[in-house]
Design a protein around this motif. Structure first.
Motif, PDB file in Angstrom:
ATOM      1  N   LYS A 151      35.575  41.597  39.580  1.00  6.47           N
ATOM      2  CA  LYS A 151      35.334  40.325  40.488  1.00  6.47           C
ATOM      3  C   LYS A 151      33.944  39.966  40.006  1.00  6.47           C
ATOM      4  O   LYS A 151      33.773  38.618  40.250  1.00  6.47           O
ATOM      5  CB  LYS A 151      35.493  40.795  41.819  1.00  6.47           C
ATOM      6  N   GLY A 152      32.806  40.588  39.949  1.00  9.25           N
ATOM      7  CA  GLY A 152      31.615  40.022  39.905  1.00  9.25           C
ATOM      8  C   GLY A 152      31.283  39.044  38.693  1.00  9.25           C
ATOM      9  O   GLY A 152      30.778  37.865  38.957  1.00  9.25           O
ATOM     10  N   GLU A 153      31.613  39.507  37.569  1.00  8.93           N
ATOM     11  CA  GLU A 153      31.261  38.615  36.377  1.00  8.93           C
ATOM     12  C   GLU A 153      32.094  37.367  36.551  1.00  8.93           C
ATOM     13  O   GLU A 153      31.677  36.222  36.180  1.00  8.93           O
ATOM     14  CB  GLU A 153      31.667  39.350  35.238  1.00  8.93           C
ATOM     15  N   ARG A 188      30.552  34.787  38.758  1.00 10.23           N
ATOM     16  CA  ARG A 188      29.379  34.182  38.332  1.00 10.23           C
ATOM     17  C   ARG A 188      29.818  33.113  37.226  1.00 10.23           C
ATOM     18  O   ARG A 188      29.375  32.193  37.096  1.00 10.23           O
ATOM     19  CB  ARG A 188      28.400  35.305  37.801  1.00 10.23           C
ATOM     20  N   THR A 203      37.212  39.431  48.144  1.00  5.17           N
ATOM     21  CA  THR A 203      35.841  39.257  47.971  1.00  5.17           C
ATOM     22  C   THR A 203      35.394  37.879  48.227  1.00  5.17           C
ATOM     23  O   THR A 203      34.748  37.178  47.744  1.00  5.17           O
ATOM     24  CB  THR A 203      35.590  39.633  46.442  1.00  5.17           C
ATOM     25  N   ASP A 214      32.196  43.119  48.964  1.00  5.71           N
ATOM     26  CA  ASP A 214      31.410  42.050  48.319  1.00  5.71           C
ATOM     27  C   ASP A 214      31.847  42.517  46.775  1.00  5.71           C
ATOM     28  O   ASP A 214      32.372  43.711  46.243  1.00  5.71           O
ATOM     29  CB  ASP A 214      29.827  42.735  48.415  1.00  5.71           C
ATOM     30  N   ASP A 272      30.486  42.752  43.668  1.00  6.96           N
ATOM     31  CA  ASP A 272      29.670  43.612  42.838  1.00  6.96           C
ATOM     32  C   ASP A 272      30.091  45.194  43.238  1.00  6.96           C
ATOM     33  O   ASP A 272      30.041  46.139  42.568  1.00  6.96           O
ATOM     34  CB  ASP A 272      28.012  43.539  42.534  1.00  6.96           C
ATOM     35  N   ASP A 328      33.375  46.107  42.004  1.00  6.21           N
ATOM     36  CA  ASP A 328      33.277  46.582  40.666  1.00  6.21           C
ATOM     37  C   ASP A 328      32.771  48.050  40.408  1.00  6.21           C
ATOM     38  O   ASP A 328      33.355  48.852  39.511  1.00  6.21           O
ATOM     39  CB  ASP A 328      32.601  45.594  39.866  1.00  6.21           C
ATOM     40  N   ARG A 329      31.836  48.415  41.165  1.00  3.41           N
ATOM     41  CA  ARG A 329      31.292  49.661  41.068  1.00  3.41           C
ATOM     42  C   ARG A 329      32.320  50.643  41.520  1.00  3.41           C
ATOM     43  O   ARG A 329      32.528  51.755  41.242  1.00  3.41           O
ATOM     44  CB  ARG A 329      29.671  49.767  42.042  1.00  3.41           C
ATOM     45  N   ASN A 343      33.993  44.905  32.661  1.00  2.00           N
ATOM     46  CA  ASN A 343      33.269  46.170  33.594  1.00  2.00           C
ATOM     47  C   ASN A 343      32.656  47.247  32.924  1.00  2.00           C
ATOM     48  O   ASN A 343      32.773  48.124  33.455  1.00  2.00           O
ATOM     49  CB  ASN A 343      34.236  46.396  34.756  1.00  2.00           C
ATOM     50  N   PRO A 367      29.243  49.306  34.964  1.00  2.00           N
ATOM     51  CA  PRO A 367      29.481  50.197  36.284  1.00  2.00           C
ATOM     52  C   PRO A 367      30.218  51.361  35.555  1.00  2.00           C
ATOM     53  O   PRO A 367      30.126  52.560  36.022  1.00  2.00           O
ATOM     54  CB  PRO A 367      30.157  49.340  36.939  1.00  2.00           C
TER      55      PRO A 367
END
Length: 362
Positions: A90-92, A95, A137, A165, A167, A170-171, A227, A230
């Motif tokens: 999700k994070g990348e 962005r 998210t 969240d 990030d 993703d972790r 990912n 992580p």
């Protein structure tokens, strides 16, 4: 929700389509492989055609590398009121969408924590998500209407919403999904050139560890490429434990009593930490893990045998909490391991013996 467009008709997309169609949603299907979309439609996941007007929800179930462009293109075309993806990272993505000018008010990143080692529409089922966590998210920019559409989708798929969240998600999946996939593949790779006599000894332990190693490699390259950081962090910590375990085993092979004792302590430490970590894995229905006793029953590989043993357990008033099957090598038989509460063991054992079942170790 009256209409939805599912873009990507693999396992997740087709399973979502099946769940929505069963509950009265008009589902349209799109895939870059027309044959795959036709297959999903033939299974009842929706119709293989384009909607004549904007749908309530556009759901993107395409490879991670294609998600950002797919969402941006769909928004420019005005395909839907709300846009959701079901990618595993999700994070990348978030962005990339922001950098590409995405309308983040109408978009929400999600991830259903469900899947199989098989892929493609033929592996899909309408109940794939039932009782499984489905991560949302949402951000401050997420429109309430889009969040409500996502929650309705999750409800129609009978999953359980979890807010995270991007990030942090993703972790988390690096630890509980992506790294286990790699480790499973690494262990299974040791079997590639193993002697046949060794492979014939494979039991339930190695089957459990290597089950997901049957997954599609290309799909996992896409996921891991989205990912890598992580996952590398988790593998780095595992490498430290692995190096220490190798040294401990070498020490056990030493002729020095002190080294052997040190090696045994190091091995016990990592095994105990494994016990502690395993105890944190949620149990039945997400509750605190319970410790069950096992009743192992010899069973022949014949139609109806499992149904008969479950019926006999039910007649005895015993609830089976979990079950595993251990197949015998070279024989048309095996052992069914029935996990039950400790107080139910004598009741179940007596009832099964009375009905002619052979129990192991009891």
């Amino acid at each position: 929700m009256r209409s939805a467009l599912v873009i990507g008709t693999g396992l997740i997309g087709t399973s979502t389509g099946l769940a929505l169609a069963e509950r009265g949603v008009r589902v349209y299907l799109r895939d870059r492989d027309p044959e795959q979309a036709r297959t999903a439609a033939a299974m009842g996941a929706g119709v293989d055609e384009e909607p004549a007007e904007p749908v309530d929800l556009a759901l993107f179930a395409v490879p991670p590398a294609d998600l950002a462009e797919a969402v941006l293109t769909a928004q420019r075309q005005g395909l839907a009121r709300g846009y959701l993806d079901v990618g595993s990272v999700k994070g990348e993505l978030h962005r990339a969408l922001r950098a590409g000018g995405c309308d983040l008010s109408s978009y929400l990143g999600t991830h259903p924590m469900a899947g199989l080692e098989k892929s493609g529409p033929l592996a899909a089922t309408a109940d794939l998500f039932e009782g499984r966590p489905w991560v949302l998210t949402a951000t401050r920019e997420t429109d309430t209407e889009v969040l409500n559409l996502a929650l309705e989708l999750i409800s129609l798929c009978r999953a359980v919403p979890v807010m995270m969240d991007a990030d942090a998600h993703d972790r988390a999946v690096a630890l509980v999904s992506h790294t286990p996939q790699l480790l499973s593949s690494m262990v299974a790779a040791r079997l590639e050139d193993a002697e046949e006599n060794a492979v014939r000894l494979c039991g339930q332990g190695i089957r459990d560890v290597t089950r997901v190693a049957a997954s599609e490699p290309a799909m996992w390259v896409d996921i891991l490429s989205a990912n890598p950081g992580p996952v590398a962090d988790v593998l780095g910590k595992l490498a430290t434990d692995l190096d220490g375990t190798v040294r401990a085993l070498r020490a056990l092979d030493s002729t020095e009593p002190g080294e052997r004792k040190s090696g045994a302590r190091a091995l016990e430490d990592v095994l105990r930490r494994g016990n502690t970590g395993r105890a944190r894995v949620p149990g039945k229905h997400g509750q605190t893990p319970a410790v069950y006793e096992t009743v192992s029953v010899l069973i022949s590989d014949q139609p109806g045998e499992l149904a008969r043993i479950f019926a006999d357990a039910g007649a005895a008033g015993v609830n089976i909490e979990d079950v595993r099957i251990e197949h015998a090598t070279g024989q048309q038989a095996g052992h069914v391991q029935l996990m039950v509460e400790a107080r139910a063991v004598p009741v179940l054992s007596a009832a099964l013996r009375e009905r002619g079942w052979a129990l192991r170790g009891q």
